[in-house]
Scaffold this motif. Structure first.
Motif, PDB file in Angstrom:
ATOM      1  N   TYR A  51       0.821  -1.209   0.000  1.00  0.00           N
ATOM      2  CA  TYR A  51       0.000   0.000   0.000  1.00  0.00           C
ATOM      3  C   TYR A  51       0.860   1.267   0.000  1.00  0.00           C
ATOM      4  O   TYR A  51       0.369   2.359   0.288  1.00  0.00           O
ATOM      5  CB  TYR A  51      -0.906   0.031   1.234  1.00  0.00           C
ATOM      6  N   ALA A  53       2.100   3.098  -2.290  1.00  0.00           N
ATOM      7  CA  ALA A  53       1.821   4.148  -3.286  1.00  0.00           C
ATOM      8  C   ALA A  53       0.440   4.769  -3.113  1.00  0.00           C
ATOM      9  O   ALA A  53       0.114   5.735  -3.813  1.00  0.00           O
ATOM     10  CB  ALA A  53       1.955   3.586  -4.695  1.00  0.00           C
ATOM     11  N   ALA A  54      -0.387   4.233  -2.221  1.00  0.00           N
ATOM     12  CA  ALA A  54      -1.741   4.766  -2.011  1.00  0.00           C
ATOM     13  C   ALA A  54      -1.726   5.667  -0.779  1.00  0.00           C
ATOM     14  O   ALA A  54      -1.539   5.181   0.334  1.00  0.00           O
ATOM     15  CB  ALA A  54      -2.742   3.632  -1.829  1.00  0.00           C
ATOM     16  N   PRO A  55      -1.935   6.973  -0.919  1.00  0.00           N
ATOM     17  CA  PRO A  55      -1.880   7.875   0.245  1.00  0.00           C
ATOM     18  C   PRO A  55      -2.960   7.598   1.276  1.00  0.00           C
ATOM     19  O   PRO A  55      -2.778   7.864   2.462  1.00  0.00           O
ATOM     20  CB  PRO A  55      -2.060   9.265  -0.375  1.00  0.00           C
ATOM     21  N   ILE A  56      -4.105   7.068   0.828  1.00  0.00           N
ATOM     22  CA  ILE A  56      -5.232   6.801   1.742  1.00  0.00           C
ATOM     23  C   ILE A  56      -5.675   5.360   1.522  1.00  0.00           C
ATOM     24  O   ILE A  56      -5.793   4.907   0.374  1.00  0.00           O
ATOM     25  CB  ILE A  56      -6.411   7.767   1.465  1.00  0.00           C
ATOM     26  N   PHE A 220      -6.606   7.413  -4.255  1.00  0.00           N
ATOM     27  CA  PHE A 220      -5.632   8.353  -4.804  1.00  0.00           C
ATOM     28  C   PHE A 220      -6.307   9.720  -4.908  1.00  0.00           C
ATOM     29  O   PHE A 220      -7.256   9.896  -5.686  1.00  0.00           O
ATOM     30  CB  PHE A 220      -5.158   7.877  -6.178  1.00  0.00           C
ATOM     31  N   PRO A 224      -6.269  18.076  -1.623  1.00  0.00           N
ATOM     32  CA  PRO A 224      -5.774  17.833  -0.258  1.00  0.00           C
ATOM     33  C   PRO A 224      -6.850  17.431   0.741  1.00  0.00           C
ATOM     34  O   PRO A 224      -6.551  16.838   1.778  1.00  0.00           O
ATOM     35  CB  PRO A 224      -5.156  19.186   0.124  1.00  0.00           C
ATOM     36  N   ALA A 227      -8.719  12.996   2.255  1.00  0.00           N
ATOM     37  CA  ALA A 227      -8.779  12.168   3.468  1.00  0.00           C
ATOM     38  C   ALA A 227      -9.946  12.576   4.357  1.00  0.00           C
ATOM     39  O   ALA A 227     -10.693  11.718   4.858  1.00  0.00           O
ATOM     40  CB  ALA A 227      -7.461  12.257   4.232  1.00  0.00           C
ATOM     41  N   THR A 244      -4.073   6.686   6.985  1.00  0.00           N
ATOM     42  CA  THR A 244      -3.099   7.451   6.219  1.00  0.00           C
ATOM     43  C   THR A 244      -1.732   7.304   6.879  1.00  0.00           C
ATOM     44  O   THR A 244      -1.625   6.832   8.020  1.00  0.00           O
ATOM     45  CB  THR A 244      -3.470   8.941   6.172  1.00  0.00           C
ATOM     46  N   GLY A 245      -0.679   7.699   6.183  1.00  0.00           N
ATOM     47  CA  GLY A 245       0.665   7.667   6.751  1.00  0.00           C
ATOM     48  C   GLY A 245       1.088   6.266   7.164  1.00  0.00           C
ATOM     49  O   GLY A 245       0.771   5.265   6.516  1.00  0.00           O
ATOM     50  N   ASP A 246       1.811   6.193   8.298  1.00  0.00           N
ATOM     51  CA  ASP A 246       2.291   4.899   8.771  1.00  0.00           C
ATOM     52  C   ASP A 246       1.162   3.977   9.202  1.00  0.00           C
ATOM     53  O   ASP A 246       1.355   2.759   9.293  1.00  0.00           O
ATOM     54  CB  ASP A 246       3.257   5.098   9.950  1.00  0.00           C
ATOM     55  N   ARG A 248      -1.201   2.998   7.558  1.00  0.00           N
ATOM     56  CA  ARG A 248      -1.564   2.103   6.453  1.00  0.00           C
ATOM     57  C   ARG A 248      -0.967   0.709   6.643  1.00  0.00           C
ATOM     58  O   ARG A 248      -1.513  -0.288   6.168  1.00  0.00           O
ATOM     59  CB  ARG A 248      -1.086   2.688   5.128  1.00  0.00           C
TER      60      ARG A 248
END
Length: 824
Positions: A51, A53-56, A220, A224, A227, A244-246, A248
């Motif tokens: 995951y 490459a997927a920001p959310i 994706f 902004p 999320a 989101t972030g770590d 994930r």
């Protein structure tokens, strides 16, 4: 003034304080190392791979929640949560709703199921649909995307390991069976902690077996606010979590939360046990150090120094010593924590992609704890030496007190009473998670009582063991006299040796006791002729059932569920003719009634016949079952036995752990021939299967890591104490030499003294261990088995303790005995 005197004392008595420094240094390192595990479990995060490459990421809730009444009916409630065992899924329809948001550019869904390749890893091998490739930003290095049902794309790392290229034909073991596939593409990237096999989208969803559900939705963003918009959209959707972030990584690796809990509990047990051991050792070391300085303290008291001033001096020494040892030990504890984390990763307790967290907090806590422990130990040890009147100080320095102070005896009796209570309490604890910390605490309380009552125990032991020593007219006679005159010195050696033996036996033999009891239950309860596994697909069971002579094939799958917040181990079995292959030791009810809405439960867990039990399955799905049978072999077959159909649809790896086969005239060759299309499956007879299950003891290996840490510290303390005691007797040895004693006679005297200490510590250590292990076995096996003590391991513990004592006596004695004879 007293602080300056303390500094001067440390400078001029470096050798005398070396032992206390070593004890404090090791204590700080041990506490810091264990604290690093604890912090890693609390704040550590796993790095996302698939995951990345997927920001959310939208995924299922990986926790079960419950409201707990904290006010005993007074309305005070608190919501608590615990991690579930496997991946929680979400409705696939959510992807369309999320994709319709103006702030979202695109979405990608993923399904996950086990997919094992020949030559690939047995763990972390997953199949997915090719539509999920954008979640990791995967691109093809060669070939094309899969289109037909028998086409796959393999990640670059796995392809290199399994030697696959576009055009290669291979087999993939999936829950529905082993499939023949053709590799049509290889990705440019690979994964460090997993392998990935990508099927066509429709084929992957069929193999995953979760109709209308997906494991995750990658989002994706086009703006902004994406999320926040996704969170607002899914606010009323139960079980959906936006990450989101770590965070994930928790969606990609659902076992991360459970691994964090395991690290926290293991680190807490290790840190707590280590701290208590350290306190016991440090107090004993400072006690010996203060005893050795009785004459110096007596002179200070005789020249009008008050008891308070002397205690402040000794406390100042301890603060200076604790500060230096604590800082250095805590610094050394950080790499120790990294090493511990590596060992737990190797044992499967923590995932490899949960990196160790090297925080300053464990180091600061270890340094502060060491400083406080050293100061408290020194003040406690100094109280007796500074309580006498000035005119009695010099005489008190020459003669050891006849008996310990009344307060010490009272505290020793209270510690012994607490140890008795904990030892008896073990009979009521039926789970290893609850019993293990109590075991260690009981051992430490017994040793604390022995430490407080040490001089009395030493005198009693000398009175008994001194009788045969008199047969040696010189060495033995001298040893008896010196042991009687120096009971405190003997006690300072006996206590850490006792702790060493008792702790080693407890850690080792709790593992062997539960392991042997579980193996015995499995051996008595397994009535199958052959066992096939591991990771057997449904097609393997069908192939075995078609073999002539096979009467029953029982599919067995192991998992975990939550009863409320309590974790229960589960074996899921196919109910048809279950009595042919399994004898659970039924005590009530009828396991023949096992079905998707019923369960059998182990005795002693509080379940009763006819009870309706609400469970949370491994993927968070709720289920309600009725208890239709109770059985006595829960240690070998799990807390609950459920129907295979109920459990298999809700676990990440629905491949069977075992296939139990019963029939007439069966041979291993006939079963192996039937499994020719299922590579990687083994066929074992009943005895071989029991032996293989007994050999797979991850819990025992974790116990050995704990044993190594704690025993290493205690062993250093034993060597430390012996070296301090012998180095302080230089003048005594010189006087004996002047009186005509030879080096050989003095060494023989020391040998007899060490032998008395070893025999006394062995008797006390074995008594403590036997008391604790007996009640532990009574509780954990519910009275069905006793303590299992392998003779080889017991001999190694006792011989190791004796060798350690001999080494700690011989090396410093050799150095010390050089001086007196030259002066003589």
């Amino acid at each position: 003034m007293m602080l300056g005197l303390a500094l001067a004392t440390l400078r001029h008595r470096r050798a005398g304080f070396a032992g206390a420094f070593v004890a404090l240094f090791c204590a700080a390192a041990l506490v810091c190392g264990c604290g690093t595990l604890l912090v890693t479990g609390l704040v550590g995060t796993v790095r996302p791979e698939r995951y990345a490459a997927a920001p959310i990421v939208v995924s299922g809730d990986q926790e079960v929640h419950a409201t707990v009444d904290k006010g005993k009916g007074k309305g005070k409630v608190k919501e608590k949560s615990k991690p579930i065992a496997d991946r929680a899924w979400v409705p696939a329809a959510l992807a369309d709703r999320v994709a319709a948001l103006p702030s979202v550019r695109a979405v990608a869904t993923e399904v996950t199921f086990p997919a094992l390749l020949p030559g690939g890893p047995d763990r972390g091998a997953w199949g997915h649909g090719w539509e999920s490739a954008p979640l990791a930003g995967l691109v093809l290095a060669a070939g094309r995307a899969p289109a037909a049902d028998d086409e796959v794309v393999v990640d670059g790392t796995t392809a290199a390991r399994a030697r696959l290229v576009p055009g290669s034909a291979t087999a993939v073991r999936t829950p529905s069976g082993t499939l023949g596939v053709r590799v049509v593409g290889v990705t440019a990237q690979g994964f460090a902690d997993q392998s990935a096999v990508f099927f066509a989208t429709g084929r992957a969803r069929a193999l995953a077996g979760h109709d209308g559900l997906v494991g995750a939705i990658g989002v994706f963003p086009a703006a902004p606010s994406a999320a926040a918009d996704v969170r607002a959209l899914l606010a009323g959707t139960p079980g959906a979590v936006v990450r989101t972030g770590d965070d994930r990584g928790g969606a990609e690796f659902p076992d991360a939360a459970g691994a964090g809990v395991r690290l926290v509990s293991t680190g807490a047990v290790l840190a707590g046990t280590s701290l208590l051991v350290a306190l016991l050792i440090v107090v004993g070391t400072f006690g010996l150090s203060v005893q050795q300085r009785q004459r110096e303290i007596a002179v200070l008291r005789a020249v009008a120094a008050t008891g308070r001033q002397v205690r402040r001096m000794i406390g100042g020494e301890a603060l200076l010593l604790g500060l230096s040892a604590g800082i250095l030990g805590a610094t050394a504890g950080l790499p120790l924590g990294s090493w511990l984390h590596g060992r737990f990763v190797a044992l499967g307790v923590a995932p490899a992609n949960l990196p160790v967290v090297l925080s300053p907090f464990p180091a600061l806590a270890a340094a502060a704890t060491t400083l406080l422990a050293g100061w408290a130990a020194a003040r406690i040890s100094a109280r007796r030496a500074t309580a006498v009147k000035p005119v009695e100080a010099l005489g008190e320095a020459e003669v050891e007190p006849a008996r310990p102070a009344a307060a010490r005896i009272v505290l020793g009796a209270l510690a012994a009473a607490g140890a008795v209570v904990l030892t008896v309490l073990l009979t009521a604890l039926h789970s290893d998670q609850a019993a293990t910390p109590v075991c260690f605490l009981a051992v430490l309380l017994w040793c604390t009582a022995l430490s407080l009552l040490g001089p009395l125990v030493a005198r009693a032991g000398t009175a008994v063991l001194g009788l045969p020593l008199r047969a040696s007219r010189i060495g033995g006679w001298l040893a008896v006299r010196h042991l009687r005159a120096g009971a405190h010195r003997l006690a300072s050696v006996v206590v850490p040796l006792t702790l060493l033996i008792a702790m080693a036996c407890t850690i080792l033999f709790t593992q062997t006791t539960t392991g042997h009891a579980a193996a015995a239950q499995r051996e008595r309860g397994s009535t199958a002729d052959f066992v096939v596994g591991p990771h057997a697909p449904a097609s393997a069971a069908e192939a075995l059932a078609a073999v002539p002579g096979v009467r029953t094939v029982t599919r067995v799958l192991h998992s975990q569920v939550r009863d409320g917040l309590t974790r229960r181990s589960v074996q899921a079995v196919t109910p048809e003719r279950l009595a042919d292959t399994l004898d659970l030791g039924v005590t009530a009810g009828d396991p023949g009634r096992l079905a998707d809405d019923t369960a059998a439960a182990a005795d002693g867990l509080g379940y009763r016949l006819g009870q309706r039990v609400r469970l949370t399955l491994a993927d968070g799905t709720p289920a309600e079952v009725t208890v239709v049978a109770l059985y006595g072999r829960g240690l070998g077959f799990g807390d609950l036995t459920l129907a295979h159909g109920l459990v298999a649809a809700h676990v990440d790896v629905p491949l069977d752990d075992e296939l139990l086969v019963r029939g007439d005239g069966l041979t291993r060759q006939s079963l192996t021939a039937a499994l020719r299309g299922e590579p990687g499956l083994g066929v074992l007879d009943r005895a071989s299967a029991s032996a293989a299950a007994a050999a797979n003891r991850t819990g025992a290996q974790i116990g050995y890591v704990m044993l190594g840490l704690i025993i290493t510290f205690v062993a250093i303390a034993v060597l430390n104490t012996l070296a301090m005691g012998i180095a302080d007797r230089r003048h005594e040895f010189a006087a004996l030499a002047l009186a005509g004693a030879t080096r050989r006679q003095i060494r023989r005297m020391l040998g007899w003294e060490t032998a008395v200490a070893v025999v006394l510590a062995t008797a006390l250590g074995l008594a403590v261990a036997l008391a604790v292990l007996t009640t532990y076995a009574e509780g954990i096996t519910r009275g069905t088995a006793g303590v299992a003590v392998p003779g080889t391991e017991l001999a190694l513990v006792l011989l190791g303790a004796a060798a350690l004592a001999a080494l700690g006596t011989w090396v410093p004695a050799r150095a010390t005995l050089r001086g007196p004879h030259r002066r003589a």
